[in-house]
Design a protein around this motif. Structure first.
Motif, PDB file in Angstrom:
ATOM      1  N   VAL A   1       0.856  -1.364  -0.044  1.00  0.00           N
ATOM      2  CA  VAL A   1       0.022  -0.209  -0.084  1.00  0.00           C
ATOM      3  C   VAL A   1       0.739   1.184   0.104  1.00  0.00           C
ATOM      4  O   VAL A   1       0.622   2.196  -0.914  1.00  0.00           O
ATOM      5  CB  VAL A   1      -1.186  -0.054   1.150  1.00  0.00           C
ATOM      6  CG1 VAL A   1      -1.338   1.347   1.507  1.00  0.00           C
ATOM      7  CG2 VAL A   1      -1.930  -1.082   1.080  1.00  0.00           C
TER       8      VAL A   1
ATOM      9  N   GLU B   1       2.308   1.704  -3.464  1.00  0.00           N
ATOM     10  CA  GLU B   1       1.258   2.175  -4.456  1.00  0.00           C
ATOM     11  C   GLU B   1       0.715   3.521  -4.157  1.00  0.00           C
ATOM     12  O   GLU B   1       0.297   4.131  -5.154  1.00  0.00           O
ATOM     13  CB  GLU B   1       0.141   1.251  -4.607  1.00  0.00           C
ATOM     14  CG  GLU B   1       0.676  -0.122  -5.189  1.00  0.00           C
ATOM     15  CD  GLU B   1      -0.583  -1.006  -4.947  1.00  0.00           C
ATOM     16  OE1 GLU B   1      -1.522  -1.157  -4.211  1.00  0.00           O
ATOM     17  OE2 GLU B   1      -0.273  -2.415  -5.414  1.00  0.00           O
ATOM     18  N   ASP B   2       0.625   4.063  -2.930  1.00  0.00           N
ATOM     19  CA  ASP B   2       0.086   5.238  -2.618  1.00  0.00           C
ATOM     20  C   ASP B   2       1.336   6.270  -2.368  1.00  0.00           C
ATOM     21  O   ASP B   2       1.472   6.640  -1.333  1.00  0.00           O
ATOM     22  CB  ASP B   2      -0.717   5.347  -1.444  1.00  0.00           C
ATOM     23  CG  ASP B   2      -1.266   6.490  -1.115  1.00  0.00           C
ATOM     24  OD1 ASP B   2      -1.673   7.569  -2.040  1.00  0.00           O
ATOM     25  OD2 ASP B   2      -1.886   6.870  -0.083  1.00  0.00           O
TER      26      ASP B   2
ATOM     27  N   GLY C   1       0.977   9.769  -0.095  1.00  0.00           N
ATOM     28  CA  GLY C   1       0.436   9.455   1.089  1.00  0.00           C
ATOM     29  C   GLY C   1       1.233  10.038   2.125  1.00  0.00           C
ATOM     30  O   GLY C   1       2.451  10.636   1.985  1.00  0.00           O
TER      31      GLY C   1
END
Length: 53
Positions: free
Chosen positions: A14, A17-18, A21
């Motif tokens: 995660v 992919e982000d 963030g």
């Protein structure tokens, strides 16, 4: 693969992919490091071209 390892793998995926963030996998590259890398690449390219000619 145990549940704890699977959860850590999911958390890391995660993060990858982000990238925008709050908790990024890696901090952004400082501008001075980026400028130094571009300058070094340009100088190396010019030196190699001069050497070949």
């Amino acid at each position: 693969m145990d549940d704890e390892m699977r959860a850590e793998l999911e958390r890391r995926l995660v993060l990858i992919e982000d990238a925008g963030g709050a908790e990024a996998a890696l901090p952004p590259l400082p501008l001075t490091d980026l400028a130094a890398a571009v300058t070094a690449l340009a100088v190396l390219t010019i030196a190699l071209l001069w050497w070949v000619l």
